[in-house]
Scaffold this motif. Structure first.
Motif, PDB file in Angstrom:
ATOM      1  N   ALA A  12      19.201 -13.537 -17.572  1.00 46.67           N
ATOM      2  CA  ALA A  12      17.899 -14.396 -16.919  1.00 46.67           C
ATOM      3  C   ALA A  12      17.237 -13.085 -16.621  1.00 46.67           C
ATOM      4  O   ALA A  12      17.716 -12.326 -15.588  1.00 46.67           O
ATOM      5  CB  ALA A  12      17.709 -15.175 -16.584  1.00 46.67           C
ATOM      6  N   VAL A  13      15.082 -13.562 -16.203  1.00 50.39           N
ATOM      7  CA  VAL A  13      14.590 -12.934 -14.795  1.00 50.39           C
ATOM      8  C   VAL A  13      13.989 -13.533 -14.396  1.00 50.39           C
ATOM      9  O   VAL A  13      13.711 -14.058 -14.797  1.00 50.39           O
ATOM     10  CB  VAL A  13      14.455 -11.230 -15.163  1.00 50.39           C
ATOM     11  CG1 VAL A  13      15.847 -10.403 -16.712  1.00 50.39           C
ATOM     12  CG2 VAL A  13      13.484 -11.695 -16.370  1.00 50.39           C
ATOM     13  N   ALA A  14      14.203 -13.150 -12.858  1.00 50.76           N
ATOM     14  CA  ALA A  14      12.817 -13.834 -12.438  1.00 50.76           C
ATOM     15  C   ALA A  14      12.289 -13.066 -11.853  1.00 50.76           C
ATOM     16  O   ALA A  14      11.878 -11.925 -12.059  1.00 50.76           O
ATOM     17  CB  ALA A  14      13.563 -14.316 -10.858  1.00 50.76           C
ATOM     18  N   VAL A  15      10.547 -13.711 -11.525  1.00 49.93           N
ATOM     19  CA  VAL A  15       9.242 -12.877 -11.111  1.00 49.93           C
ATOM     20  C   VAL A  15       9.559 -11.371 -10.339  1.00 49.93           C
ATOM     21  O   VAL A  15      10.537 -11.937  -9.575  1.00 49.93           O
ATOM     22  CB  VAL A  15       8.350 -13.963 -10.802  1.00 49.93           C
ATOM     23  CG1 VAL A  15       6.902 -12.732 -10.746  1.00 49.93           C
ATOM     24  CG2 VAL A  15       8.094 -14.705 -12.030  1.00 49.93           C
ATOM     25  N   ALA A  16       9.210 -10.699 -11.018  1.00 50.78           N
ATOM     26  CA  ALA A  16       9.132  -9.695  -9.992  1.00 50.78           C
ATOM     27  C   ALA A  16      10.875  -9.033  -9.689  1.00 50.78           C
ATOM     28  O   ALA A  16      10.885  -8.355  -8.633  1.00 50.78           O
ATOM     29  CB  ALA A  16       9.123  -9.635  -8.789  1.00 50.78           C
ATOM     30  N   GLY A  34      15.797 -10.944 -12.267  1.00 51.96           N
ATOM     31  CA  GLY A  34      14.011 -11.190 -12.957  1.00 51.96           C
ATOM     32  C   GLY A  34      14.071  -9.379 -13.565  1.00 51.96           C
ATOM     33  O   GLY A  34      15.403  -8.401 -13.191  1.00 51.96           O
ATOM     34  N   VAL A  35      12.995  -9.390 -14.209  1.00 45.65           N
ATOM     35  CA  VAL A  35      13.145  -8.187 -15.115  1.00 45.65           C
ATOM     36  C   VAL A  35      13.081  -7.025 -13.882  1.00 45.65           C
ATOM     37  O   VAL A  35      12.030  -7.136 -12.869  1.00 45.65           O
ATOM     38  CB  VAL A  35      12.060  -8.133 -15.830  1.00 45.65           C
ATOM     39  CG1 VAL A  35      10.169  -8.445 -15.144  1.00 45.65           C
ATOM     40  CG2 VAL A  35      11.480  -6.851 -17.071  1.00 45.65           C
ATOM     41  N   ILE A  36      13.443  -5.551 -14.477  1.00 40.61           N
ATOM     42  CA  ILE A  36      13.233  -4.884 -13.285  1.00 40.61           C
ATOM     43  C   ILE A  36      11.736  -3.758 -13.225  1.00 40.61           C
ATOM     44  O   ILE A  36      12.096  -2.787 -13.086  1.00 40.61           O
ATOM     45  CB  ILE A  36      14.537  -4.055 -13.868  1.00 40.61           C
ATOM     46  CG1 ILE A  36      14.637  -3.403 -15.005  1.00 40.61           C
ATOM     47  CG2 ILE A  36      15.285  -4.022 -13.316  1.00 40.61           C
ATOM     48  CD1 ILE A  36      13.684  -2.966 -15.975  1.00 40.61           C
ATOM     49  N   TRP A  97      14.812 -19.521 -18.235  1.00 39.76           N
ATOM     50  CA  TRP A  97      15.485 -18.007 -18.003  1.00 39.76           C
ATOM     51  C   TRP A  97      14.545 -17.141 -16.959  1.00 39.76           C
ATOM     52  O   TRP A  97      13.293 -17.816 -17.925  1.00 39.76           O
ATOM     53  CB  TRP A  97      16.089 -17.948 -18.613  1.00 39.76           C
ATOM     54  CG  TRP A  97      17.268 -18.298 -19.093  1.00 39.76           C
ATOM     55  CD1 TRP A  97      17.713 -19.913 -19.155  1.00 39.76           C
ATOM     56  CD2 TRP A  97      17.932 -18.843 -20.525  1.00 39.76           C
ATOM     57  NE1 TRP A  97      18.766 -20.778 -20.041  1.00 39.76           N
ATOM     58  CE2 TRP A  97      18.865 -19.399 -20.808  1.00 39.76           C
ATOM     59  CE3 TRP A  97      18.683 -17.208 -21.365  1.00 39.76           C
ATOM     60  CZ2 TRP A  97      20.094 -19.399 -21.840  1.00 39.76           C
ATOM     61  CZ3 TRP A  97      19.030 -17.217 -22.375  1.00 39.76           C
ATOM     62  CH2 TRP A  97      20.227 -18.241 -22.270  1.00 39.76           C
ATOM     63  N   GLY A  98      14.818 -16.628 -16.368  1.00 42.59           N
ATOM     64  CA  GLY A  98      13.286 -15.629 -15.533  1.00 42.59           C
ATOM     65  C   GLY A  98      13.720 -14.521 -16.890  1.00 42.59           C
ATOM     66  O   GLY A  98      11.951 -14.580 -16.624  1.00 42.59           O
ATOM     67  N   ILE A  99      14.010 -14.647 -17.419  1.00 49.57           N
ATOM     68  CA  ILE A  99      14.076 -13.105 -18.348  1.00 49.57           C
ATOM     69  C   ILE A  99      12.681 -13.269 -19.232  1.00 49.57           C
ATOM     70  O   ILE A  99      11.994 -12.734 -20.343  1.00 49.57           O
ATOM     71  CB  ILE A  99      14.999 -12.687 -19.735  1.00 49.57           C
ATOM     72  CG1 ILE A  99      15.071 -11.849 -20.238  1.00 49.57           C
ATOM     73  CG2 ILE A  99      15.839 -13.965 -20.400  1.00 49.57           C
ATOM     74  CD1 ILE A  99      14.663 -10.397 -19.484  1.00 49.57           C
ATOM     75  N   TYR A 100      12.536 -14.495 -19.746  1.00 47.32           N
ATOM     76  CA  TYR A 100      11.648 -15.542 -21.067  1.00 47.32           C
ATOM     77  C   TYR A 100      10.304 -16.248 -19.943  1.00 47.32           C
ATOM     78  O   TYR A 100       9.708 -16.354 -20.384  1.00 47.32           O
ATOM     79  CB  TYR A 100      12.372 -16.396 -21.637  1.00 47.32           C
ATOM     80  CG  TYR A 100      12.585 -16.151 -22.756  1.00 47.32           C
ATOM     81  CD1 TYR A 100      12.822 -15.499 -23.719  1.00 47.32           C
ATOM     82  CD2 TYR A 100      14.491 -16.282 -22.399  1.00 47.32           C
ATOM     83  CE1 TYR A 100      13.749 -14.705 -24.382  1.00 47.32           C
ATOM     84  CE2 TYR A 100      15.347 -15.464 -23.227  1.00 47.32           C
ATOM     85  CZ  TYR A 100      14.877 -14.943 -24.574  1.00 47.32           C
ATOM     86  OH  TYR A 100      16.009 -14.007 -25.076  1.00 47.32           O
TER      87      TYR A 100
END
Length: 473
Positions: A12-16, A34-36, A97-100
């Motif tokens: 998962a990823v979180a914003v920023a 979060g997405v990198i 999830w952060g990624i989504y």
């Protein structure tokens, strides 16, 4: 993302990519990251949450819709759906999830709509079908063009996603699928109407990623519009965890892939060129299309020698021999010193067993610069047929010097034919030398050695019996 019975990996990823996790979650929980890759516009994206798209026996299934900051009412935009093909557990919705949540936000910042979804884990295919039915039915209300859709699936999500994407009931508005570090599609031909970006992470090579390695062959056999990327030095789920520019470039590549496939391509200011289309067909080895285009082109441009050369070559490949000869002869009438026209005519005359003409045109092609092993080898064959044995040997030497590919029917045949010339010239030692090389290259048809009339003088030599022992029965 990957979920199995023994281990749950929340990719998962979180914003920023750096948002602090809830106080009850450790920074070592993969679900907090979060997405990198991020851009300033993600902060201005608008989100509609928990919109019901499907009611299953498990309850209401919902989507979150992320719209661009400058989205205008009444305008339908392309959208990317982040597929949930593993289902949700109580209290653990995949779309949260952060990624989504950050990936669709990032997509919206690029001017498209991003969508994340719940799914009934007992009814994955029903859920996937329902989300696209919802977009067809209600997408316009949310500024979504249901005919311009992309999808994202990663890790374990790819398995169920492939099942849907390759099914007969798949929504035809899906034009682009980015498949990250996951499984191979089901066996069988791949779709030619679906652009795919398939990313294999180096970190997966030791495990399930191996199933993607043979897919290249399937892509070629299916003529499918795939882009396959090997993410060197990248781990599984690199878009969540590998915080470096290499990983960010891969994320940017996926964003560009969706935009390129889903948004209109800016059109050039020039008028399409018939000549350019011919060159494209030629480079695509599409002989029928090349011939069809060139027949009209040469009628409109009767003094273009190049047009007749290309027409002759395409007709030659289509075995329309008389028409090919006429095209090459027309080219030579316009430009008598073109090596390609001489080469093409020479090849045709060789197949027609018109060896004098073949040797004349092939020799001229070589003199003009058409020097490759095929030209030399075909000239040598014509010279052998004319009993010009010394000339044939020189031509075969030229063929070897320019690089005959290894193999029984290439170098092996050439050596065998050289033995014919040496035998005719009564150079027995040289004949046996090249026959040995023919055998070494794999040309081991016993019947050829035993029945070739030109080799009859060699059969009285004890070395011939030794040679036969090296051949296939």
């Amino acid at each position: 993302m990957f979920r199995c019975t023994a281990l749950i990996v929340l990719l998962a990823v979180a914003v920023a990519g750096q948002t602090a996790p809830p106080s009850d979650r450790s920074l070592l929980d993969p679900g907090v990251w979060g997405v990198i890759y991020d851009v300033p516009a993600t902060k201005r994206v608008t989100v509609k949450r928990d919109i019901i798209y499907f009611t299953s026996p498990a309850g209401a299934q919902t989507v979150d819709i992320y719209s661009p900051p400058d989205a205008k009412g009444g305008v339908k935009l392309p959208a990317v759906i982040f597929l949930n093909a593993i289902g949700d557990r109580p209290g653990d919705q995949v779309k949260n999830w952060g990624i989504y949540s950050s990936w669709p936000r990032l997509v919206a910042a690029q001017g498209m709509v991003g969508i994340s979804m719940d799914a009934d884990g007992e009814r994955i295919q029903d859920s996937l079908k329902a989300v696209f039915d919802f977009l067809v039915r209600d997408g316009a209300k949310h500024g979504i063009d249901a005919d311009r859709l992309g999808v994202y699936a990663a890790s374990a999500n790819t398995t169920g996603s492939w099942t849907y994407l390759m099914s007969e009931s798949v929504h035809k508005g899906i034009r682009a699928a980015a498949m990250f570090y996951g499984s191979a599609p089901p066996a069988g031909p791949l779709r030619r109407d679906l652009a795919v970006l398939c990313i294999l992470a180096e970190g997966d090579l030791a495990g399930f990623g191996q199933n993607l390695v043979p897919v290249w062959q399937r892509v070629a056999e299916s003529r499918a519009p795939w882009t396959m990327v090997f993410a060197s030095r990248m781990p599984h789920a690199f878009d969540a965890f590998e915080d470096n520019d290499e990983s960010r470039r891969l994320v940017m590549q996926a964003l560009a892939f969706w935009k390129t496939q889903l948004e209109p391509v800016p059109q050039p200011g020039w008028t399409p060129s018939a000549a350019r289309a011919i060159v494209s067909a030629t480079y695509g080895n599409d002989n029928q299309r090349t011939a069809d285009l060139l027949i009209k082109y040469t009628a409109d441009n009767p003094n273009d020698a190049q047009g007749f050369i290309l027409l002759g070559r395409s007709l030659q490949q289509l075995r329309r021999t008389d028409e090919a000869v006429a095209a090459f002869e027309r080219s030579l009438a316009l430009k008598s010193d073109d090596m390609r026209a001489h080469g093409g005519l020479g090849q045709i005359r060789l197949t027609q067993q018109k060896y004098d003409d073949a040797a004349r045109h092939l020799s001229r092609a070589i003199e003009l610069g058409f020097r490759n092993s095929l030209m030399y080898g075909q000239l040598a064959f014509a010279q052998l047929a004319l009993n010009q044995n010394e000339a044939a040997l020189r031509s075969y030497e030229g063929a070897f010097a320019t690089g005959i590919p290894p193999g029984a029917n290439t170098r092996g045949v050439a050596y065998f034919n050289m033995a014919t010339a040496y035998t005719r010239l009564k150079q027995t030692d040289k004949a046996f030398e090249v026959l040995g090389k023919a055998v070494a290259e794999g040309f081991n048809s016993r019947a050829s050695y035993e029945n070739d009339a030109d080799l009859a003088p060699l059969r009285l030599d004890p070395r011939f019996a030794s040679l036969l022992k090296r051949l296939s029965p």
